[in-house]
Write a protein that holds these residues in place. Sequence first.
Motif, PDB file in Angstrom:
ATOM      1  N   PRO A  39      18.713  71.916  11.151  1.00 17.00           N
ATOM      2  CA  PRO A  39      18.781  70.456  11.016  1.00 17.00           C
ATOM      3  C   PRO A  39      19.663  69.860  12.092  1.00 17.00           C
ATOM      4  CG  PRO A  39      20.162  71.522   9.380  1.00 17.00           C
ATOM      5  CD  PRO A  39      19.384  72.617  10.043  1.00 17.00           C
ATOM      6  N   LYS A  40      19.423  68.627  12.423  1.00 18.12           N
ATOM      7  CA  LYS A  40      20.247  67.975  13.438  1.00 18.12           C
ATOM      8  C   LYS A  40      21.658  67.762  12.891  1.00 18.12           C
ATOM      9  CE  LYS A  40      16.687  65.732  16.163  1.00 18.12           C
ATOM     10  NZ  LYS A  40      16.256  64.512  16.844  1.00 18.12           N
ATOM     11  N   PRO A  41      22.679  68.308  13.538  1.00 16.73           N
ATOM     12  CA  PRO A  41      24.043  68.163  13.041  1.00 16.73           C
ATOM     13  C   PRO A  41      24.519  66.721  13.168  1.00 16.73           C
ATOM     14  CG  PRO A  41      23.851  69.939  14.654  1.00 16.73           C
ATOM     15  CD  PRO A  41      22.605  69.126  14.733  1.00 16.73           C
ATOM     16  N   LYS A  42      25.520  66.401  12.382  1.00 17.42           N
ATOM     17  CA  LYS A  42      26.092  65.064  12.405  1.00 17.42           C
ATOM     18  C   LYS A  42      27.469  65.098  13.060  1.00 17.42           C
ATOM     19  CE  LYS A  42      23.724  63.855   8.089  1.00 17.42           C
ATOM     20  NZ  LYS A  42      23.902  63.425   6.678  1.00 17.42           N
ATOM     21  N   GLU A  43      28.021  63.938  13.277  1.00 17.35           N
ATOM     22  CA  GLU A  43      29.386  63.748  13.731  1.00 17.35           C
ATOM     23  C   GLU A  43      29.685  64.503  15.014  1.00 17.35           C
ATOM     24  OE1 GLU A  43      31.656  64.822  10.355  1.00 17.35           O
ATOM     25  OE2 GLU A  43      31.017  63.109   9.177  1.00 17.35           O
ATOM     26  N   LEU A  44      30.474  65.605  14.940  1.00 21.63           N
ATOM     27  CA  LEU A  44      30.967  66.272  16.140  1.00 21.63           C
ATOM     28  C   LEU A  44      29.844  66.680  17.081  1.00 21.63           C
ATOM     29  CD1 LEU A  44      33.156  67.615  17.872  1.00 21.63           C
ATOM     30  CD2 LEU A  44      32.916  69.633  16.432  1.00 21.63           C
ATOM     31  N   PHE A  45      28.816  67.346  16.518  1.00 18.62           N
ATOM     32  CA  PHE A  45      27.777  67.886  17.387  1.00 18.62           C
ATOM     33  C   PHE A  45      26.808  66.802  17.848  1.00 18.62           C
ATOM     34  CE2 PHE A  45      28.817  71.369  14.361  1.00 18.62           C
ATOM     35  CZ  PHE A  45      29.576  72.095  15.248  1.00 18.62           C
ATOM     36  N   ALA A  46      26.489  65.893  16.943  1.00 19.13           N
ATOM     37  CA  ALA A  46      25.573  64.799  17.278  1.00 19.13           C
ATOM     38  C   ALA A  46      24.303  65.306  17.937  1.00 19.13           C
ATOM     39  CB  ALA A  46      26.275  63.796  18.187  1.00 19.13           C
ATOM     40  N   GLY A  47      23.944  66.541  17.636  1.00 19.09           N
ATOM     41  CA  GLY A  47      22.708  67.099  18.165  1.00 19.09           C
ATOM     42  C   GLY A  47      22.773  67.486  19.625  1.00 19.09           C
ATOM     43  N   ARG A  48      23.960  67.484  20.231  1.00 17.26           N
ATOM     44  CA  ARG A  48      24.047  67.788  21.654  1.00 17.26           C
ATOM     45  C   ARG A  48      25.241  68.691  21.917  1.00 17.26           C
ATOM     46  NH1 ARG A  48      19.768  66.671  21.374  1.00 17.26           N
ATOM     47  NH2 ARG A  48      18.500  65.126  22.489  1.00 17.26           N
ATOM     48  N   VAL A  49      24.982  69.992  21.991  1.00 16.46           N
ATOM     49  CA  VAL A  49      26.042  70.953  22.240  1.00 16.46           C
ATOM     50  C   VAL A  49      26.741  70.662  23.558  1.00 16.46           C
ATOM     51  CG1 VAL A  49      26.543  73.388  22.667  1.00 16.46           C
ATOM     52  CG2 VAL A  49      24.899  72.739  20.894  1.00 16.46           C
ATOM     53  N   SER A  50      25.972  70.312  24.583  1.00 17.55           N
ATOM     54  CA  SER A  50      26.535  70.184  25.920  1.00 17.55           C
ATOM     55  C   SER A  50      27.550  69.056  26.026  1.00 17.55           C
ATOM     56  CB  SER A  50      25.415  69.969  26.941  1.00 17.55           C
ATOM     57  OG  SER A  50      24.663  68.823  26.605  1.00 17.55           O
ATOM     58  N   LEU A  51      27.415  68.011  25.223  1.00  8.42           N
ATOM     59  CA  LEU A  51      28.312  66.866  25.326  1.00  8.42           C
ATOM     60  C   LEU A  51      29.733  67.210  24.894  1.00  8.42           C
ATOM     61  CD1 LEU A  51      26.071  63.949  23.990  1.00  8.42           C
ATOM     62  CD2 LEU A  51      26.566  64.565  26.349  1.00  8.42           C
ATOM     63  N   ASN A  88      29.814  91.398  27.644  1.00  8.86           N
ATOM     64  CA  ASN A  88      29.478  90.463  26.589  1.00  8.86           C
ATOM     65  C   ASN A  88      28.566  89.394  27.147  1.00  8.86           C
ATOM     66  OD1 ASN A  88      29.326  88.857  24.351  1.00  8.86           O
ATOM     67  ND2 ASN A  88      31.401  88.040  24.535  1.00  8.86           N
ATOM     68  N   GLY A  89      27.270  89.597  27.002  1.00 11.03           N
ATOM     69  CA  GLY A  89      26.324  88.659  27.584  1.00 11.03           C
ATOM     70  C   GLY A  89      26.134  87.408  26.770  1.00 11.03           C
ATOM     71  N   PHE A  90      26.645  87.387  25.523  1.00  9.13           N
ATOM     72  CA  PHE A  90      26.448  86.212  24.682  1.00  9.13           C
ATOM     73  C   PHE A  90      27.680  85.316  24.773  1.00  9.13           C
ATOM     74  CE2 PHE A  90      26.128  83.427  21.152  1.00  9.13           C
ATOM     75  CZ  PHE A  90      24.776  83.316  20.877  1.00  9.13           C
ATOM     76  N   ASN A  91      27.538  84.216  25.484  1.00  2.29           N
ATOM     77  CA  ASN A  91      28.622  83.250  25.633  1.00  2.29           C
ATOM     78  C   ASN A  91      28.044  81.858  25.401  1.00  2.29           C
ATOM     79  OD1 ASN A  91      30.656  81.514  26.396  1.00  2.29           O
ATOM     80  ND2 ASN A  91      31.234  82.680  28.223  1.00  2.29           N
ATOM     81  N   PRO A  92      28.454  81.177  24.314  1.00  6.56           N
ATOM     82  CA  PRO A  92      27.889  79.854  24.013  1.00  6.56           C
ATOM     83  C   PRO A  92      28.038  78.851  25.147  1.00  6.56           C
ATOM     84  CG  PRO A  92      29.107  80.691  22.137  1.00  6.56           C
ATOM     85  CD  PRO A  92      29.380  81.636  23.273  1.00  6.56           C
ATOM     86  N   LEU A  93      29.007  79.062  26.039  1.00  4.90           N
ATOM     87  CA  LEU A  93      29.173  78.144  27.153  1.00  4.90           C
ATOM     88  C   LEU A  93      28.065  78.295  28.193  1.00  4.90           C
ATOM     89  CD1 LEU A  93      33.041  78.180  27.664  1.00  4.90           C
ATOM     90  CD2 LEU A  93      31.625  76.666  26.272  1.00  4.90           C
ATOM     91  N   ASN A  94      27.235  79.345  28.021  1.00  9.85           N
ATOM     92  CA  ASN A  94      26.091  79.531  28.911  1.00  9.85           C
ATOM     93  C   ASN A  94      24.820  78.874  28.370  1.00  9.85           C
ATOM     94  OD1 ASN A  94      27.544  80.990  30.833  1.00  9.85           O
ATOM     95  ND2 ASN A  94      27.136  82.943  29.822  1.00  9.85           N
ATOM     96  N   MET A  95      24.966  78.047  27.323  1.00  6.99           N
ATOM     97  CA  MET A  95      23.816  77.301  26.817  1.00  6.99           C
ATOM     98  C   MET A  95      23.461  76.194  27.813  1.00  6.99           C
ATOM     99  SD  MET A  95      22.921  78.580  23.800  1.00  6.99           S
ATOM    100  CE  MET A  95      21.987  77.295  22.986  1.00  6.99           C
TER     101      MET A  95
END
Length: 295
Positions: A39-51, A88-95
């Motif tokens: 589901p689209k997150p609210k508040e902090l995420f606002a649906g946009r991880v990169s922001l 460690n190839g999994f890094n959320p900052l690489n989204m």
Amino acid sequence: MMKFLLAVSSEEYSGPTLRMGSQIAKSFDALLNVIYVGPKPKELFAGRVSLARDSLAKWEIYHPGIEVLRWAFNDLQSSGYLEDAGENGFNPLNMVEEKDRFRLVLPGSYGQEIDLVLREGEIIDELRKECGEEDYTLSIIGGSKGRNMAHDLLQYLPTSVLVMKNVDLEKSYRLLLCVDDSSATKRAVRFGGTIAKRMGMAVTLLTVSKHDDFGEGYTNAAKSAARYLDTLHVDYEQKFLTGDPVGTFIETAGDDHLIVMGASSRSPLAKFFLGSKPMKTLEKANCPILVVKGE
């Protein structure tokens, strides 16, 4: 090269789907995209991880879907599907953000090509959009408890669909290949034969007629399927049974077969989209079922 789409929802419910689905992808040497739709997150995420990238890194707070994809990545490594590259190839900052989805860029080589994809919204809509972004051959989904979920996905996704119903990784599955004179049967036989060959499954070739006379179309299709399995050196038994096709498929499959059957890829406005047999078999089967859509 084929590309498969494998949908996961959580570590709790998606483990068998991920393990068996990745094995099947490997059988075809297919590229694999693992996708989480939330589901689209609210508040902090606002649906946009990169922001919120800096804040996310600082507080170590990530989109819940990222943690599901992290689990999927780790599980694929522990199962041997992905090689351990010693990093460690999994890094959320690489989204990276691409249109209306996010994709994790994996550095290095892990022996198999794989993308991890995050989407937000209604699952059916988002999987349809994803299939519009990439040229997928097969979509792999869990056997959702939602009554119409698998039905709707089979109906609306443009790809062939594998529904992982009641998967038990401790079982030794056989493959039930349903053969008739439909246009999609030849493609279903190719799919089923490849899976059986690479995963070491014995095959039951099953042709069911409502009447005692099977007809030339059914007979020729059954002979052609047998010849193809012979060329692959796959062990099989061939059955010709009379009765209700769907009931016979389900009774023969029980809970220890992977059912493979073909279906027309006509438009959703055509009669019941895929025909009655695949839909009814999907609804009533107690085991995984792969519906291969004709070209």
